[in-house]
Design an enzyme around this catalytic site. Structure first.
Site, PDB file in Angstrom:
ATOM      1  N   GLU A  64      50.861   5.023  31.526  1.00 47.13           N
ATOM      2  CA  GLU A  64      49.525   5.327  30.997  1.00 47.13           C
ATOM      3  C   GLU A  64      48.587   4.124  31.043  1.00 47.13           C
ATOM      4  O   GLU A  64      48.845   3.095  30.407  1.00 47.13           O
ATOM      5  CB  GLU A  64      49.632   5.843  29.566  1.00 47.13           C
ATOM      6  CG  GLU A  64      48.303   6.326  29.004  1.00 47.13           C
ATOM      7  CD  GLU A  64      48.468   7.134  27.736  1.00 47.13           C
ATOM      8  OE1 GLU A  64      47.453   7.625  27.210  1.00 47.13           O
ATOM      9  OE2 GLU A  64      49.610   7.287  27.254  1.00 47.13           O
ATOM     10  N   LYS A 120      46.447  15.887  14.512  1.00 47.09           N
ATOM     11  CA  LYS A 120      47.508  15.409  15.404  1.00 47.09           C
ATOM     12  C   LYS A 120      48.117  14.153  14.816  1.00 47.09           C
ATOM     13  O   LYS A 120      47.424  13.346  14.189  1.00 47.09           O
ATOM     14  CB  LYS A 120      46.966  15.096  16.803  1.00 47.09           C
ATOM     15  CG  LYS A 120      48.047  14.526  17.743  1.00 47.09           C
ATOM     16  CD  LYS A 120      47.534  14.186  19.121  1.00 47.09           C
ATOM     17  CE  LYS A 120      48.666  13.577  19.949  1.00 47.09           C
ATOM     18  NZ  LYS A 120      48.241  13.217  21.326  1.00 47.09           N
TER      19      LYS A 120
END
Length: 368
Positions: free
Chosen positions: A160, A105
């Protein structure tokens, strides 16, 4: 908070030592707050303040005049350049798939440069960002650059939570896997369902959650995800999120020290993290600085909250640089990832007085 003074700057390696005198100080209501950079080898920006009037250093005076119309935002890189970078990252992943330490990723970001005829009214921008109850709005005064005469500020509205601590109890709520919200209710609900069913996005999210659990486990007597993985939402985006709860073995460990250990997570960097960070430096034309770092505060007990510095902009006088990124894994589609970054600019563009879709114009040009 105020009055406040800047703390000695340093990297993550010296953070605990530099802050030890603060946490050993008297119970006088003092707090520290500020920003940690994306690159952990770069210096942080932290302030110490006593409880006061609710402002941090560098707060701008409120303006009753609406902001002048900015010039068209300038994307860096443009959509085509960003799509090419995503394609390069995917080619690396395909080539290394199945190998030890393969890149699984990477989060690639791009920026929008916006300029006005007059300085941005910080309080108005922050007030607009604070209208969404699902995000945490923030503003941090940053060190001035030699080539810029005006003060710098990091301003944003992050959805977040990196790490919150209250006594021995800790909480993290990582987000990874996103979809743009739509005005039509039926289409918006379908977008949420598509995200929840997306194998690519669910896989991207699991990488982040497993990373955080692995890093927190040695410090915790208890650690769990009691609510499992669910969809969360802001006014502009759908996200896949997992609430992580734990109980520390040592409740005196400060929240900022734990946050610095976690940061940067694969939600803003990639896996393996060191490999992804190196590729980010080569693929992104603009340095991240404090974007995708962490912002937050701590009191003398070490309790506090630190959030991931996303959906943010660096404001310097009449200039604003907006940041947004997207997580790239095998199965990602380059143009869709570019569109995701455009959607993530929406809240900041609206706060600056621009249409939320202004960042999508260079994507539309790809059809011409």
């Amino acid at each position: 908070m105020g009055p406040a003074h800047a703390l000695a700057r340093g990297t993550r390696d010296s953070l605990a030592e530099r802050l030890a005198p603060f946490f050993a100080g008297p119970a006088d209501g003092a707090v520290i707050g500020g920003a940690l950079p994306f690159d952990t080898t770069r210096p942080d920006c932290l302030w110490q303040a006593r409880g006061g009037d609710g402002t941090w250093p560098g707060d701008g005076a409120a303006s009753t005049e609406p902001p002048s119309r900015p010039v068209p935002p300038r994307p860096q890189p443009p959509a085509r350049g960003y799509i090419d970078s995503v394609a390069r990252a995917l080619e690396i992943m395909r080539r290394e798939d199945g190998l030890p330490e393969a890149l699984t990723k990477i989060v690639l970001a791009r920026t929008l440069l916006v300029e006005e005829a007059q300085a941005f009214p910080l309080r108005q921008v922050l007030a607009r960002l604070s209208e969404d109850p699902s995000v945490t709005a923030f503003q941090v005064s940053l060190p001035s650059r030699a080539d810029q005469g005006a003060p710098r500020h990091l301003v944003g509205a992050t959805p977040e939570l990196l790490l919150e601590k209250r006594g021995a109890a800790i909480l993290s709520h990582p987000l990874a896997g996103s979809a743009r919200r739509l005005e039509d209710a039926q289409a918006d609900a379908q977008a949420a369902q598509n995200l929840a069913r997306s194998e690519k996005d669910q896989r991207e999210h699991r990488l982040v959650v497993e990373y955080i659990l692995d890093l927190l486990a040695p410090d915790c007597a208890e650690l769990s995800t009691p609510e499992g993985t669910t969809l969360t939402t802001t006014r502009s985006m759908w996200h896949i999120g997992t609430r992580i709860e734990g109980r520390l073995k040592d409740p005196d460990t400060p929240a900022v020290v734990l946050a610095a250990r976690l940061h940067p997570t694969p939600a803003v960097c990639g896996l393996p993290c060191a490999r992804a960070a190196g590729l980010i430096r080569s693929l992104e034309p603009v340095e991240r600085d404090f974007y995708a770092g962490a912002v937050g505060w701590c009191d003398r007990r070490g309790d506090g909250a630190w959030h991931v510095a996303i959906r943010c902009a660096e404001l310097c006088g009449a200039q604003a640089r907006l940041y947004a990124g997207a997580g790239i894994v095998l199965g990602s589609e380059p143009r869709a990832e570019a569109a995701e970054t455009g959607a993530k600019f929406g809240a900041l563009l609206a706060a600056l007085g621009l249409p939320r879709d202004a960042a999508l114009h260079d994507l539309d040009s790809l059809h011409d």
